[in-house]
Design a protein around this motif. Structure first.
Motif, short mmCIF file in Angstrom:
data_model
loop_
_atom_site.label_atom_id
_atom_site.label_comp_id
_atom_site.label_asym_id
_atom_site.label_seq_id
_atom_site.Cartn_x
_atom_site.Cartn_y
_atom_site.Cartn_z
N ILE A 195 -8.69 2.91 -1.75
CA ILE A 195 -7.29 2.95 -1.31
C ILE A 195 -7.20 3.61 0.06
O ILE A 195 -6.60 3.08 1.00
N GLN A 249 -2.04 22.11 -17.29
CA GLN A 249 -3.26 22.07 -16.48
C GLN A 249 -3.33 23.29 -15.57
O GLN A 249 -2.35 23.65 -14.92
N LEU A 265 -9.45 29.63 5.59
CA LEU A 265 -9.60 31.08 5.59
C LEU A 265 -8.45 31.78 6.29
O LEU A 265 -8.30 32.99 6.21
N THR A 272 0.49 3.61 -3.50
CA THR A 272 -0.47 4.70 -3.41
C THR A 272 0.15 6.08 -3.25
O THR A 272 -0.54 7.06 -3.36
N SER A 313 -12.93 14.73 -0.73
CA SER A 313 -13.43 16.03 -1.18
C SER A 313 -12.52 17.16 -0.75
O SER A 313 -12.53 18.22 -1.36
N ALA A 314 -11.73 16.95 0.30
CA ALA A 314 -10.90 18.06 0.77
C ALA A 314 -9.54 18.07 0.11
O ALA A 314 -8.92 19.10 -0.02
N ARG A 327 -9.93 29.26 -3.71
CA ARG A 327 -9.85 29.75 -2.33
C ARG A 327 -10.99 30.70 -2.01
O ARG A 327 -11.38 31.52 -2.84
N LEU A 328 -11.46 30.60 -0.77
CA LEU A 328 -12.54 31.49 -0.35
C LEU A 328 -12.00 32.88 -0.04
O LEU A 328 -12.75 33.82 0.06
N TYR A 332 -0.73 9.05 -6.00
CA TYR A 332 -2.01 9.15 -6.68
C TYR A 332 -2.34 10.57 -7.08
O TYR A 332 -2.79 10.83 -8.17
N ASN A 333 -2.12 11.48 -6.16
CA ASN A 333 -2.55 12.85 -6.43
C ASN A 333 -1.40 13.76 -6.86
O ASN A 333 -1.49 14.96 -6.75
N ALA A 378 -5.06 27.08 -6.85
CA ALA A 378 -4.89 27.33 -5.42
C ALA A 378 -4.27 28.69 -5.12
O ALA A 378 -4.31 29.15 -3.99
N LYS A 392 -8.13 12.67 -6.58
CA LYS A 392 -7.94 11.67 -7.64
C LYS A 392 -7.65 10.28 -7.09
O LYS A 392 -7.43 9.34 -7.83
N THR A 393 -7.61 10.16 -5.76
CA THR A 393 -7.31 8.86 -5.18
C THR A 393 -8.61 8.10 -4.97
O THR A 393 -9.55 8.65 -4.42
N HIS A 442 -12.19 22.40 -3.50
CA HIS A 442 -11.20 22.57 -2.44
C HIS A 442 -9.98 23.31 -2.94
O HIS A 442 -9.13 23.69 -2.17
N GLU A 443 -9.89 23.50 -4.24
CA GLU A 443 -8.69 24.13 -4.78
C GLU A 443 -8.85 25.65 -4.87
O GLU A 443 -7.93 26.40 -4.55
N SER A 454 0.83 -1.20 0.00
CA SER A 454 0.00 0.00 0.00
C SER A 454 0.87 1.26 0.00
O SER A 454 0.54 2.24 -0.64
N ARG A 463 1.05 16.10 -8.70
CA ARG A 463 1.05 16.99 -9.87
C ARG A 463 2.36 17.75 -9.83
O ARG A 463 2.68 18.37 -8.82
N ARG A 502 -2.85 28.26 4.49
CA ARG A 502 -2.92 26.88 4.00
C ARG A 502 -2.46 25.88 5.06
O ARG A 502 -1.55 25.11 4.85
N GLU A 559 -17.09 27.62 -3.19
CA GLU A 559 -17.37 26.92 -1.94
C GLU A 559 -17.13 25.43 -2.09
O GLU A 559 -16.61 24.77 -1.21
#
Lengths: 401, 365
Positions: free
Chosen positions: B117, A97, B257, A20, B107-108, A131-132, A23-24, A101, B112-113, A128-129, A16, A26, B266, A125
């Motif tokens: 997993i 891409q 925020l 893994t 979601s946070a 920003r508020l 995965y995310n 953020a 893409k995972t 998640h990328e 694992s 970039r 962040r 809202e």
């Protein structure tokens, strides 16, 4: 038996971690960093034209390289029914891409603002990328795309310059305040109407987006802060300019520092008073279906310039100056409230205040708050103090004979 | 085999981490609007009473888990099936925690995972710690208690330092709103998260300082209640009632925020870590409770054999229990109101009453 399980478990664990980790992932060289987003309306259609200001890393000067000499920003845009659709459609145009953020600013074109912006911010809202705390601005008399395309001389990335400008002018001049996506969403969700900073292009937008416009000391491009847009039900219905805008900020307790020109007692000259502290308390009460807005302002200032002879060592003079300052403040706040009442737009959060403190009274008037607000009475108390007269007491000129 | 032992501070740390678990990150007590922090504190006295009942039962039967003394108090014929019914409730609640953690993480942050997993890794970690036994788990809790408290303090500090707190969002609490707060405190907040401490009835037999149990449990409960109340008040004061009620992950929204002097921003990672720690401990304790009740009911000596099945069941039911997150939340409301109160409040109170009656009328042989 048990050792076999442990071995299996260890193997699973090892797999694992190996499988893994990325995965995310970039990589930086595969991303286009978006510094600002502009949203416009496509004329005649219910579509958004979303523009992105992208940082061009090759031409951003660093300590090791002077940059390629090309503009540090590139603007690309895409049109779609939804903002997110346009975000993704932009991939047809961009080589990398888009990465959101670090988006510092969201500009709204005036035509879109006039049609309504209530539904534009959902993606900020939900994602998640995005920003508020990106700043929100309305591009006055122009499109958001034109605003993003403008080059700026000192900040190579113009949106960073705009965000700094908003912060700076809010701190020292007080007609604007930093308004971010979070504040807009809270206000749309709450009672009452919104004000958003306006930004205007004084020169020719076409010229301002060319690099040649930067090659002169008498810089004619760029943009200029220009009042507060009043949005009723998300639709732009008018602009608060100058003293009206400052009066609005005063009621909202968002004055940090500002400069007020007051008449010098007994002369035609003006004195500049720098307000360095201002606090506003608001209470709203409903008396026989008519709201009364109790606004009390406490302000302290320093005399930073006297345009005529004043002897500040005399207490009466200082008192007179304080009275003048108070009168000016009252005038500006009244202008702002009257203007808002004329537009039937509660931009001061009075409705929220009533709802928070007197929910039962609020229930009685909430369906027709716009008209009730317009009939409301302002009960304004201002306390003005002049704390200091700077490095001198008397001016170097003599009293006018 | 040597009996595993847990010290007072370890128990304290475990209770606090368990309480904070998911309650810290998901919105709770929504009916009470902006007075949610008040509802959390109002539910505390009820929570203390529940904990004292668990403590009393433990002191009466210091060597037995809840299923053990259920059979003693209610008799074998009634106690055994009732205890068996608790197991799926615990398993389901463990899988709910896993589901929430997985969905929130995706979601946070890890968009893409695949969820399988993330959930599998968490379940593997839980199974590993259960293999190592409750003693190792308790020592882990001790360390992470300090880590979580430090992270919490940092987060609270930066949120306040960033000037985001608007006290207008918390006050005033008007009489009608006190009533709403009370209604959401009882029974909802009383059960989740306070009543869930019923899981500790399976851990208490390993506790070494029998006389201190009430003091430790109540102190841990009060501390976690204050931390929960403070955190939710902070979130509410930053976000306002509207956004707080619509967000799936208020703590995350709050922390995004934060911007102190354009330099500290962040800090999402802190919140993600808090979520992972909390869910890890909460899920582990649920799984441990399920394992030890099952082992007790079916007289399985080697509890290790049950860890894998329990882990697999929790993992699978975290996927199949609900189609999507909104459906999961809707299920949660029904579960919280209709099912969870039974093992958390109804059964312990029943046991307490029956036990007192049997003592009073000398019905124990």
């Amino acid at each position: 038996m048990s050792s076999r399980w442990i071995r299996l478990l260890a193997a699973l664990l090892a797999m694992s971690t190996a499988l893994t980790g990325c995965y995310n992932s970039r990589e930086l060289n595969e991303l286009a960093i978006v510094s600002g987003i502009g949203i416009d309306l496509v004329p005649g259609k219910q579509e958004y034209k979303v523009s992105f200001q992208i940082v061009n890393p090759n031409s951003t000067p660093t300590t090791v390289s002077p940059g390629s000499g090309l503009p540090a920003i590139i603007v690309i845009s895409a049109t779609d029914d939804t903002v997110f659709g346009a975000l993704r459609k932009a991939s047809k145009r961009a080589t990398r891409q888009l990465f959101f953020a670090h988006a510092q600013m969201v500009a709204i074109g005036e035509p879109l603002a006039r049609q309504g912006i209530n539904h534009v911010f959902d993606i900020f809202e939900r994602s998640h990328e995005l920003r508020l705390n990106s700043a929100v601005l309305v591009a006055r008399d122009t499109s958001a795309e034109a605003l993003l395309k403008l080059l700026s001389p000192i900040e190579s990335i113009s949106t960073l310059g705009i965000v700094n400008k908003v912060r700076n002018t809010s701190n020292v001049w007080g007609e604007n305040r930093t308004i971010d996506v979070f504040e807009i969403i809270s206000e749309i969700a709450g009672v009452g109407e919104i004000t958003v900073n306006g930004l205007r292009i004084p020169g020719d937008p076409e010229e301002g987006s060319k690099k040649s416009s930067l090659e002169q000391s008498g810089f004619k491009g760029g943009n200029i802060m220009s009042g507060l847009a009043v949005l009723k039900d998300g639709k732009l219905i008018g602009w608060m300019d100058g003293s009206e805008a400052r009066g609005t900020q005063w009621v909202l307790n968002r004055i940090n520092e500002t400069s007020v020109n007051v008449d010098v007692p007994g002369s035609s000259a003006k004195a500049a008073v720098n307000i360095f502290h201002s606090r506003t308390n608001v209470k709203v009460k409903l008396i026989e279906e008519v709201p009364v807005f109790h606004v009390s302002i406490h302000e302290e200032g320093i005399v930073n310039e006297a345009g005529g002879f004043i002897d500040f060592s005399i207490k009466e003079t200082r008192d007179q100056l304080e009275e003048e300052l108070k009168a000016r403040t009252i005038e500006e706040v009244r202008q702002a409230v009257e203007r808002a009442q004329g537009m039937k737009s509660d931009i001061f959060n009075f409705g929220n205040e009533l709802k928070r403190t007197h929910p039962q009274d609020w229930e009685k008037v909430k369906d027709r708050w716009d008209s009730v607000f317009a009939k409301g009475k302002l009960d304004l108390h201002v306390e003005s103090y002049i704390r200091s007269t700077g490095m001198r007491t008397k001016t170097y000129t003599n009293p006018e004979q | 085999m040597r009996k595993e032992a847990i010290g007072p501070f370890q128990l304290f740390a475990m209770i606090v981490l368990f309480e904070l678990g998911t309650a810290l990150v998901v919105p709770i007590g929504l009916e009470s609007g902006h007075a949610v922090w008040l509802a959390i504190l109002l539910a505390l006295p009820g929570g203390i009473i529940l904990v004292l009942i668990y403590g009393y039962l433990y002191k009466q039967f210091p060597d037995l888990t809840i299923s053990g003394y259920m059979r003693r108090i209610l008799g074998r014929a009634a106690g055994w099936p009732l205890a068996l019914l608790i197991v799926p409730v615990f398993l389901y609640n463990g899988s709910r925690n896993l589901r929430e953690a997985g969905d929130l993480l995706i979601s946070a942050s890890y968009d893409k995972t695949p969820v399988i997993i993330i959930n599998s890794i968490m379940v593997i970690a839980v199974m590993y710690i259960l293999y190592m036994g409750i003693e190792v788990f308790a020592r882990t809790a001790e360390i992470y208690f300090i880590v979580v408290v430090i992270m919490g303090l940092i987060c609270a500090f930066v949120v306040i330092a960033a000037g985001l707190v608007k006290l207008d969002n918390l006050f005033p609490v008007l009489p009608g709103q006190w009533l709403e707060a009370l209604q959401s405190a009882y029974p909802n907040i009383l059960i989740f998260p306070y009543g869930e401490l019923v899981c500790f009835t399976t851990i208490l037999p390993h506790f070494t300082a029998k006389r201190k149990v009430n003091g430790v449990a109540v102190a841990a409960l009060v501390l976690s209640s204050l931390m929960l109340g403070f955190t939710h008040a902070l979130e509410m004061s930053v976000l306002g009632p509207d956004i707080y009620s619509r967000t799936t992950f208020p703590m995350f929204t709050t922390i995004t925020l934060v911007n102190v002097a354009n330099f500290i921003q962040r800090l999402d990672a802190f919140v993600i870590l808090t979520l992972i720690f909390g869910v890890f401990f909460k899920m582990s304790i649920y799984c441990y409770a399920a394992v030890s009740i099952t082992a007790d009911l079916f007289r399985i000596k080697d509890t290790h054999r049950l860890v894998l099945p329990v882990g697999v069941v929790v993992l699978l039911s975290s996927f199949v229990s609900a189609e999507d997150y909104p459906a999961h939340m809707a299920d949660g409301i029904v579960f919280l109101e209709k099912i969870l109160p039974i093992p958390c409040a109804v059964i312990p109170i029943l046991l307490y009453v029956v036990h007192r009656l049997r003592l009073r009328f000398k019905l124990y042989r």
